[in-house]
Every structure is written in C-alpha cells, then in structure tokens.
Design an enzyme around this catalytic site. Structure first.
Site, PDB file in Angstrom:
ATOM      1  N   GLU A   1       0.826  -1.172   0.013  1.00  0.00           N
ATOM      2  CA  GLU A   1      -0.002   0.081   0.123  1.00  0.00           C
ATOM      3  C   GLU A   1       0.785   1.509   0.126  1.00  0.00           C
ATOM      4  O   GLU A   1       0.437   2.160   0.650  1.00  0.00           O
ATOM      5  CB  GLU A   1      -1.099  -0.114   1.126  1.00  0.00           C
ATOM      6  CG  GLU A   1      -1.936  -1.134   1.151  1.00  0.00           C
ATOM      7  CD  GLU A   1      -3.138  -1.269   2.202  1.00  0.00           C
ATOM      8  OE1 GLU A   1      -2.837  -0.456   3.044  1.00  0.00           O
ATOM      9  OE2 GLU A   1      -3.956  -2.198   2.185  1.00  0.00           O
TER      10      GLU A   1
ATOM     11  N   GLU B   1      -5.040  -8.323  -1.775  1.00  0.00           N
ATOM     12  CA  GLU B   1      -5.657  -8.175  -0.395  1.00  0.00           C
ATOM     13  C   GLU B   1      -7.042  -7.506  -0.437  1.00  0.00           C
ATOM     14  O   GLU B   1      -7.101  -6.491  -0.875  1.00  0.00           O
ATOM     15  CB  GLU B   1      -4.602  -7.366   0.805  1.00  0.00           C
ATOM     16  CG  GLU B   1      -5.348  -7.344   1.931  1.00  0.00           C
ATOM     17  CD  GLU B   1      -4.120  -6.491   2.840  1.00  0.00           C
ATOM     18  OE1 GLU B   1      -2.775  -6.756   2.700  1.00  0.00           O
ATOM     19  OE2 GLU B   1      -4.719  -5.649   3.522  1.00  0.00           O
TER      20      GLU B   1
END
Length: 547
Positions: free
Chosen positions: A202, A320
């Site tokens: 991220e 994810e």
C-alpha cells in the site's frame, strides 16, 4: 466462418430474446439465464482462491477492539491440527504473507544493521508500531508447516528499507536491497518453495501511511528482478515478481509499468476494501445493496484497461481484500451475511481477468476465514472452499432478465465436463425460479434461414447444444446443488448451513464433507430469499469454452 457468423447473430439477438421473456412472464420470480458456452470471456488461475497471513499482533486495535491476538506470522500456532487441516482441504491453497507492517520488517540474517526485536507499540512509528524482525528460526518453522500443508506461497518484502521520510506520507531515496538479498538467498539455500515475491504494501498513489513515487518504485523493481534472476539462476523455475500491493491509482500504476518496463513485473496487485470502515453501521445494508456492490466493477475494469495498455505482459491479482478495513466488521465480516459480498467479489473480479483473489485474512481480525483462537471455520471459509472445488478457470458470459437482486456468475466446472453457476439472492422476499439455457439452445427463427441446413453449426445445434445432451437421454440425469443458508435464518450467524445441515467440525476434528444435493435435471431450479446456491450442470455443453 458460418459458425462465427451464427454466434454473432445469436449474441445480437439476446437482448430481444430476454426482453420477450420478461413480457411473457406471469410470475415475478421467473428468470431466464443464458450462458455462453462457446467462448470464455476471461480465465482465472487454477488456484484463484487465496488467503493472507498478516504481521499484526495483539496490540493492533481499532474502535476499542483488539481482534488479532496471536494471529501474526510471527506467533501463529502452527501446531494446531485444525489450522493444518483447513489449509489442506484446498489441496493447495494460495497464501500471501504480508500486510501493513511488512515495510518495517527486518530479516535476521546476514549483516543486519538493527537489533532484531518484535513489533512494539510506538507512538510516532508508522502505523503506531516500531520496526519488527523475522528470526530465521521462525522462518524455518513456517516453511516446515508449509511443507506439510503444501500452500502456494507469496511473500511480500519490505519496500521502505533504506528510504527516508520526506514530508507528509512521502518516502524518498533508493531501496536498500541488502537485507532482502540475504533473506532471499537464505530461502533459496534452504530449498524453501516460494511461488512469488511481492514488493511493498500500500505504497502506491497517496499510499496508506507511506507512499513512494512510481518512477522510483519501478527502478527498484528492476533491481529486485535482477536479484531474483541471480539467486534463482540454477533453479528450474523462478518465482514471479509481484507489485505494488496497493490501492489502484490510474496514473501511478501506469507510470509504474512504464518505468519498470516489459517483463519486469509479472503480476500487478491491487487491494480492495470497498465496504468502508469496520465500525460503519451500514455494512450489512451495503452488502445487500446490489447497486453498491456494482460500484466495484469500475475499479476492476479500469485496472484491466491500464494493464492492457501499459503492461500487457502482466496478469492481475487482488492481493488483499477484507471488505471492511481496520480489521473488518465485528459480527459482520465473520458471519453468513459477508458471503454475499465475498462471493460477489470473486465472481465480479474474475470477469475482468483477475487471476487470483487474496482474502484478508486466513486468521486474524474480524474478517478471518478461521476463528483466531479455535481455528473453527467461519462461513466465508466454506464459501471459499466450495468456489475452489467447483469453479474452473474459464469464466463464462451470463445474460439474464433477473432483477438486480439476483447475482449470477458462471464458470467452466472444475475438473469435469459442464459448468458451475453461482446464484446469490439478495432479495428478502423473492423466490427465484431459474431456467439456465445454453446460448445455442434457441430457435433462431429467421436467422436460421441464412445458414446452410448442413452447416457445421446446424449439425452441432442438433447434437450437442442441449445442456442435457443426447448421451444422457438413456439414463436419469442429475444436477448438483449446494444451497447455503444461515443457521436459524440469522444473517449474522457464524454457522453456515449446507442443504439443510449445519457445517460443523466433525467429532474426530476434521473439516466436514461438502456433499451436494443431487436433483433431477428437469426439476425446477430455485433459489430462496437471502441465500446462495452453487449449481453444477455436468451435461451443459461448454466444450468450446472449456476445452
């Protein structure tokens, strides 16, 4: 040529066929579903279902809840028999080891520049934690466990090593690859099987907590690719390189692919948490709202177009996804109602050539597939297991006249002839009666007059277009149904019911058998309100699409 022309004519006529059926329908719950068994619209990996193991420890808390306990890769109880059995039931579950803390994780091997301490709360640290460390003794234990349970492993590496915090959430500087090099080298020397190495978590776009520019990221991926090629130069196969493991940002993802160049990144991974915060009181209403669920399709479409234009050599994964962020929704993400969202995501993402879908998490948080202390499966575990066992790689186009409340997805059946259809009924008051037909199984009327009576298409139409098929006419023909409902009709039940029987761990501690109901092929196919059904149609002729 005649066959292709005929297919075009059928596709063009579909909307009219379905519209006519709506006009003639007397009962609102009657639905016609037309599945294209000729051409697959997308393909998924043979191990499409994936689950994550994270680094969060017992100090990870959100909304005055601390739902992680001992679910970290650093202290997960690998000796619990139910954990092993839950993975083995998939006969190779894909597992991704990674998460927010990975970009602060050191590997205790080689010339480590910092002390090897576990993650600790730190007020000014990234995500409120200090650096952490993976001892090689624990890495050995994990790989001994993997040797027994045979998962397909992706390990996500620290991508902030060597960089410094500039301002806001921006980190700059070259990646220091020395610790990752030593760790990968150790992994190779021990013969541990890693399917793919991922880079960072991220850090794309504006990032979550931290971000790195796309050009710098691309430069560092080239470096990591060289390391993989060097250390695996004597191996018969090389692990794939996966990146960036972040939220989709069109400009950033495009620039990353351009900066890294052809063939460097094998897989582009995005993260999805489209339901909102785990504490949001609207979670259930969003899960049951077809219009809200549809919003995610834009992201899948846009990423597919970005990769097609800028990096057609790369495949796409959801690296994810837990639905609700910040550890998921308590008494939502671990209950039956979440399977409406989860299975819809699997079906929707597959249509856009998402090859793998990693669920956050296998264990830990409120969204774990398994209870974090007992390892007893939550409802979504069984949804994942059924998908893995029944849904093949070929994704088939579906057209229907159903209301938006009935979500319908179809794949080639896994490991056998025919197709599997998933029906997801979001309506709380409508029983749908579903008629599944092959795209070829129509009276083409005027269109047929333009086709030679002895054409290949007409012969195929006579012999094989029926989903029952001539070969089955001399004996009873069955379909298989897996009807999923919540225990006691409670959408927030943590017990899933299959064909009327609660799914519970057996007396000898095993995952229960998932047995279908065998139903005569010509009997009505129904789906009751607020329930899910997998339907295997073994005689549906889809050999063109599923060959």
């Amino acid at each position: 040529m005649e066959f292709r022309l005929s297919l075009v004519l059928i596709l063009v006529s579909l909307p009219a066929i379905l519209a006519q059926d709506v006009g003639n329908t007397k009962k609102a719950g009657n639905v016609k579903v037309v599945v294209n068994g000729i051409l697959a619209i997308a393909r998924v990996d043979n191990n499409f279902i994936c689950a994550t193991i994270d680094w969060w420890n017992h100090e990870k808390c959100d909304y005055n809840q601390c739902p992680w306990g001992s679910a970290s890769a650093l202290n997960l109880n690998l000796s619990h028999p139910l954990l092993a059995k839950s993975i083995q039931a998939f006969n190779q579950l894909r597992i991704r080891i990674g998460g927010s803390l990975e970009d602060q994780l050191l590997y205790d091997v080689g010339n480590l520049k910092y002390p090897c301490h576990p993650f600790r709360k730190k007020s000014h640290g990234l995500f409120g934690f200090s650096r952490g460390c993976l001892p090689m003794s624990r890495w050995d234990e994990l790989n001994q466990f993997f040797s027994k349970t045979r998962p397909i492993v992706t390990f996500s590496l620290n991508a902030l090593s060597g960089r410094h915090h500039k301002s806001g959430g921006v980190w700059v500087g070259d990646w220091d690859s020395s610790n990752a090099y030593d760790f990968i080298n150790y992994t190779v020397s021990k013969g541990y099987k890693i399917d793919s190495w991922e880079f960072g978590n991220e850090l794309s776009g504006r990032g979550v907590g931290a971000s790195v520019g796309a050009e710098q990221y691309g430069k560092d991926l080239i470096k990591l690719k060289h390391i993989i090629n060097q250390l695996y130069n004597k191996s018969r196969t090389k692990p794939a390189l996966v990146a960036p493991g972040g939220f989709y940002d069109q400009a950033w993802f495009a620039k990353l692919l351009q900066a890294s160049g052809s063939g460097i990144v094998n897989v582009i991974t995005q993260h999805m948490y489209n339901l909102g915060a785990g504490v949001d009181p609207k979670l259930v209403s969003r899960i049951l709202n077809p219009g809200y669920l549809d919003l995610a399709s834009g992201t899948f479409h846009d990423l597919a177009q970005t990769v097609k234009k800028n990096g057609p050599w790369a495949s796409i994964w959801v690296g994810e996804s837990g639905g609700a962020y910040n550890s998921g929704g308590r008494n939502v993400s671990d209950t039956f109602v979440n399977s409406f969202w989860y299975l819809d995501q699997l079906g929707m993402s597959a249509k856009y050539n998402t090859r793998v879908y990693c669920r956050q998490s296998l264990v830990g948080g409120n969204y774990g597939l398994l209870n974090r202390t007992s390892f007893v499966p939550n409802p979504d575990y069984y949804s994942a297991l059924l998908w893995h066992r029944l849904m093949g790689q070929g994704v088939l186009a579906v057209n229907s006249n159903a209301s938006a409340d009935l979500r319908i997805y179809a794949h080639c059946a896994r490991g056998r002839a025919g197709i599997t259809v998933v029906l997801i009924n979001l309506s709380n008051d409508t029983d749908f009666i579903v008629n599944v037909e092959n795209i070829l199984d129509f009276n083409l009327g005027a269109h047929e007059r333009n086709i030679s009576k002895e054409s290949y298409f007409k012969r195929s139409l006579k012999k094989t277009v029926s989903w029952v098929g001539r070969k089955a006419l001399d004996k009873p023909v069955y379909r298989e149904e897996y009807h999923l409902t919540p225990k006691n009709r409670n959408l927030r039940s943590k017990t899933m019911v299959l064909n009327g029987a609660p799914l519970e761990i057996t007396k000898d501690g095993n995952i229960p058998e998932l047995e279908p109901a065998r139903v005569f092929a010509n009997s009505p196919l129904t789906i009751s309100p607020l329930s899910i059904k997998f339907v295997v149609l073994p005689y549906f002729d889809a050999h063109y699409a599923c060959a």
